[in-house]
Every structure is written in structure tokens, then in C-alpha cells.
Scaffold this active site. Structure first.
Site, short mmCIF file in Angstrom:
data_model
loop_
_atom_site.label_atom_id
_atom_site.label_comp_id
_atom_site.label_asym_id
_atom_site.label_seq_id
_atom_site.Cartn_x
_atom_site.Cartn_y
_atom_site.Cartn_z
N SER A 183 54.17 18.07 27.78
CA SER A 183 53.18 18.53 28.75
C SER A 183 52.19 17.41 29.04
O SER A 183 52.08 16.43 28.29
CB SER A 183 52.43 19.75 28.22
OG SER A 183 51.39 19.35 27.34
N ASP A 184 51.44 17.55 30.12
CA ASP A 184 50.30 16.67 30.33
C ASP A 184 49.14 17.19 29.49
O ASP A 184 49.24 18.23 28.83
CB ASP A 184 49.94 16.60 31.82
CG ASP A 184 49.29 15.28 32.20
OD1 ASP A 184 48.57 14.70 31.36
OD2 ASP A 184 49.48 14.82 33.34
N TRP A 185 48.03 16.47 29.50
CA TRP A 185 46.85 16.77 28.69
C TRP A 185 46.38 18.21 28.96
O TRP A 185 45.90 18.53 30.02
CB TRP A 185 45.75 15.78 29.04
CG TRP A 185 44.42 15.98 28.41
CD1 TRP A 185 43.44 16.84 28.84
CD2 TRP A 185 43.89 15.30 27.28
NE1 TRP A 185 42.34 16.75 28.04
CE2 TRP A 185 42.58 15.80 27.06
CE3 TRP A 185 44.38 14.33 26.41
CZ2 TRP A 185 41.77 15.35 26.03
CZ3 TRP A 185 43.57 13.88 25.38
CH2 TRP A 185 42.29 14.38 25.20
#
Length: 260
Positions: A183-185
């Protein structure tokens, strides 16, 4: 993304938009290799780069992370940077990102407000999505990418972090990607206001690892509850773990012995 820039004394290179202006794949590959060497010197074997977004509107706000607007150029230079990072034999895991369509979000669709497009909605048909944004990922997968990062953005209203068709059917199925999707942040949190539902939707869509910047215990507890409740299958967990371990073995993490 332009050198090991969090370490004092590291070499800092131009951002991708500057490297893109060179149109020099050989030079970009050398930049990737130099970055990998400095990463390994500090014991890091995973890098969140390169960005494979062909930016269609420079108001995006992250345009400097892209090599340019032309899909062919982004593909050539993104692949060069990835190959420089990973090396032969494999040294550092590259992370082509942000899958998919992050450079094509529509003005005014961001949750940040009407004058913004970061984390917005890419409003194009599938033919356009495949023509403009998918080719760099096809080449990255074919060239040995073992981890990809999913985008904060959405495609026609569906958050990429919950897009089972694009993550599982297209990336893992059609393209044959055997690595893992990260996932992204805190990207999973944006899928649904209900955190439990957000986790269930994202993991079932094909996200294999959650980048949790703050409360990792909350994520582990929530996902465990989802498995115990039957909302996320054990098979989905096993698949994610298998993909992550495959990448770790490939980059040699289990061959490196530290201490006595």
C-alpha cells in the site's frame, strides 16, 4: 527516489522530471545503480522507486516524481532506473509505483479540495487506461519487479487500494505478477471511513502488505479479526505471505547473517 536522500553525505541526483529531460536511459540506469550501492552500504535492500506515472496535467503536484508525460519515455527510463537499482544478480528491490493511473487524475477530484488533483480520480475509459498508464508496468513485471506500490488515486470512483479488478485480475492474473503489492502511506485507511471495512476491502482486492506509519497493532488486530470472522480468507493471507517471502528470499535477506 533521487538518491539515498535521508542519509547525510549521500549522493543526491536530479528528480525524475530532470532525468526525464535527458532522455538518456543509460545515464538513468547508472543513477539507479549508484543509489542501490549507497542503500546497501546502510543495510537497506528495498527502495520505493521508480515512479511510472506518465503525467497528463502538471498541476498534479507530484509531477517532479515523473520522468515525463510520454508513456514510451516513462517506460524506457523507469525500466532503466529499476534495472539499475535491482542489478544482476538482484541487489535491491525496486518498487514501481503508483499503480495505476496516478499521473492522470482529474482536476478538482481530490479530497484535499476543489483546486487539487493529488489522490484524485482518474476519469478515463479502460482502453485509455491501458494505452497510457499500463505499459510501464507490463515492462516492469516482465523485467523482474517483485514489489509494486498501489496508488492513492481512484479509477472512475473506485479507490485503487480496493480495486480487485486492476490489482488481482489484471496485475496478478493477466500480467502474471508474482511479487507482492504494498500500500501507499496509510493508503488503506482512505478506502472506507470504517477501518475494518477498509482493511477487508483492500486485502481482498489484492494488497499484500500495508504501509502503516503509526498504529501497526491496530492493523494486525483488525486483520486478525477479519480472518477469524471469515471476511478475509486464510488463503488470501497465505498468498500475501508467500509473495512477500518470495521477494525476501530473492533479494537474499535470509542469507545475510548479522552479529555473532
Amino acid at each position: 527516489v533521487h538518491g539515498h536522500n535521508n542519509v547525510r553525505g549521500a549522493t543526491i541526483f536530479p528528480h525524475n522530471i530532470g532525468l526525464g529531460a535527458t532522455r538518456n536511459a543509460e545515464l538513468v540506469e547508472q543513477v539507479g545503480a549508484a543509489t542501490a550501492a549507497e542503500l546497501m552500504a546502510t543495510g537497506i535492500y528495498w527502495n520505493y522507486a521508480p515512479v511510472l506515472a506518465p503525467v497528463q496535467d502538471i498541476r498534479w503536484g507530484r509531477t517532479y516524481e515523473s520522468f515525463g508525460e510520454n508513456t514510451e519515455l516513462v517506460t524506457d527510463l523507469g525500466l532503466a532506473f529499476m534495472n539499475g537499482l535491482q542489478g544482476d544478480p538482484l541487489m535491491v528491490l525496486a518498487t514501481p509505483k503508483h499503480y495505476l493511473g496516478d499521473g492522470g487524475t482529474t482536476w478538482g477530484t481530490s479530497s484535499f479540495g476543489p483546486n487539487n488533483m493529488d489522490r484524485g480520480d482518474t476519469q478515463v475509459d479502460e482502453a485509455t487506461l491501458r494505452e497510457l498508464y499500463l505499459p510501464p508496468y507490463i515492462e516492469a513485471v516482465n523485467s523482474g519487479a517483485l514489489t509494486l506500490m498501489v496508488s492513492f488515486s481512484s479509477w472512475n470512483g473506485v479507490p485503487m487500494h480496493a480495486h480487485e479488478y486492476l490489482i488481482t485480475d489484471v496485475l496478478k492474473g493477466e500480467l502474471g505478477f508474482t511479487g507482492f503489492v504494498v500500500s501507499d502511506w496509510q493508503g488503506i485507511d482512505l478506502v472506507n471511513a470504517d477501518y475494518y471495512q477498509a482493511v477487508v476491502a483492500s486485502i481482498n482486492a489484492g494488497v499484500d502488505m500495508n504501509m502503516v506509519p503509526q498504529d501497526y497493532r491496530r492493523f494486525i488486530t483488525t486483520l486478525t479479526q477479519a480472518v477469524e470472522a471469515g471476511d478475509v480468507s486464510q488463503e488470501r493471507i497465505d498468498d500475501a505471505v508467500r509473495r512477500i517471502l518470495r521477494a525476501k528470499f530473492a533479494v537474499g535477506l535470509f542469507d545475510r547473517v548479522t552479529g555473532d
